[in-house]
Enzyme design. Structure first.
Site, PDB file in Angstrom:
ATOM      1  N   LYS A   1      27.031 -12.650   2.467  1.00 13.09           N
ATOM      2  CA  LYS A   1      27.699 -13.594   3.372  1.00 13.09           C
ATOM      3  C   LYS A   1      27.160 -15.000   3.147  1.00 13.09           C
ATOM      4  CE  LYS A   1      28.902  -9.928   6.468  1.00 13.09           C
ATOM      5  NZ  LYS A   1      28.545  -9.028   7.548  1.00 13.09           N
TER       6      LYS A   1
ATOM      7  N   GLN B   1      24.708  -9.388  12.386  1.00 14.26           N
ATOM      8  CA  GLN B   1      24.897  -8.217  11.533  1.00 14.26           C
ATOM      9  C   GLN B   1      24.638  -6.929  12.325  1.00 14.26           C
ATOM     10  OE1 GLN B   1      26.002  -8.326   8.236  1.00 14.26           O
ATOM     11  NE2 GLN B   1      26.159  -6.119   8.508  1.00 14.26           N
TER      12      GLN B   1
ATOM     13  N   ASP C   1      33.566 -12.636  13.665  1.00 14.81           N
ATOM     14  CA  ASP C   1      33.864 -11.223  13.389  1.00 14.81           C
ATOM     15  C   ASP C   1      35.054 -10.769  14.245  1.00 14.81           C
ATOM     16  OD1 ASP C   1      32.599  -9.782  11.435  1.00 14.81           O
ATOM     17  OD2 ASP C   1      30.808  -9.332  12.617  1.00 14.81           O
TER      18      ASP C   1
END
Ligand code: NAP
Length: 282
Positions: free
Chosen positions: A52, A96, A119
């Site tokens: 990422k 995460q 997200d």
């Protein structure tokens, strides 16, 4: 033989497009910025987070990496999120997952300001996707739609059958496809006569998590087959949810694993970060 949808090439192209757009925005005073938070040492998570960060560099975004030890108290993580929520250089915050067991994932996701939740897992953004009024779409499902679009296939009016109803893939993908005017069927572990249903699909998406679960006889000749599955075999190699070698003889278009949906997820994360930066500027 099916035509291969090359997710690696498409994701590279998208990252180039995003870089150009990020340069334009930076020239006008806003550089898209992403903060990635990782708690603990899980090796798979470390790889995802590194990728990422690499994605940010490739797109010319500002990025911050916050690596916290495994025993970080939940309150400390929430405090960091609160700081990032108000930091103007940061437009996207990604925590995460999975988090260590002593931390409540739901509470952490809800702590992220919805406009920075790149997200798109928070209840607010899930709700926005349901009603079809959203800026941030969940990355893997958005990647599937983008891959189909860029293959040149028109989604409207097609029958899309999705195997899998998880909150991160199957369910949100069904909504995105519905908004694109597909006729959508969702299948799961209690679905009866699965193959009878999948054989009706113009677009068949497998998000099951079982190696080579979709066999050639489950596919309508000429159908578009999208394989979201990532399964590690005992010999260490990766394989999807579709029996690729047999399926490519029946399908019209097909995604490989690796190199299909996987690379799109990070490209969509970058796309969300840029969209969040654009929305913050307006
Ligand atoms: P998940 O939460 O385990 O969901 C799997 C789904 O498959 C469930 O809805 C389950 O039904 C259904 N299922 C299981 N066995 C079935 C059967 N025999 N017949 C029909 N349906 C069945 O998995 P996920 O998180 O959605 O992930 C799915 C796959 O995609 C995994 O391989 C994962 O690694 C991969 N993935 C890839 C990416 C990427 O970036 N490429 C991102 C996310 C996930 P029930 O609901 O009834 O249990």
């Amino acid at each position: 033989m099916a035509q291969i949808i090359d997710g690696k090439a498409v994701s590279k192209l998208i990252r180039q497009e995003l870089k150009q757009e990020a340069e334009r925005m930076a020239a006008q005073g806003t550089r898209p910025g992403l903060a990635v938070i990782i708690v603990g040492e899980d090796p798979a998570s470390q790889v995802y987070v590194r990728n990422k960060q690499k994605g940010c560099e490739e797109c010319g975004f500002y990025s911050e990496m916050h690596s916290l030890p495994d025993n970080t108290p939940e309150a400390e993580l929430l405090e960091l999120i609160e700081q990032l929520n108000t930091k103007p250089e940061i437009h996207g915050i990604l925590v995460q997952l999975p988090l260590p067991k002593h931390i409540d994932e739901g509470r952490v996701i809800e702590a992220i300001a919805p406009e920075k939740d790149v997200d798109a897992f928070s209840p607010v953004n899930v709700g926005r996707v349901v009603v079809g009024d959203y800026i941030l779409a969940p990355c893997t499902p958005a990647g599937v739609v983008e891959l189909i679009d860029r293959s040149g296939m028109d989604i409207k009016g097609r029958h899309c059958v999705i195997i899998g109803r998880s909150n991160i893939v199957g369910k949100p993908l069904a909504l995105l496809m519905l908004h694109r005017h597909a006729t959508v069927t969702i299948c799961h572990s209690r679905t009866q006569n699965l193959a009878d249903i999948t054989r009706q699909a113009d677009i068949l998406v497998a998000a099951v998590g079982k190696p080579r679960f979709v066999t050639a006889d489950m596919i309508k000749p000429g159908a578009t087959v999208i394989d979201v599955g990532v399964n590690r075999l005992p010999d260490g190699t990766l394989c999807g949810d579709v029996d690729y070698d047999a399926a490519e003889k029946v399908a019209g278009l097909i995604t490989p694993v690796p190199g299909g949906v996987g690379p799109m997820t990070i490209a969509m994360l970058m796309k969300n970060t840029l969209a969040a930066a654009r929305a913050a500027r307006n």
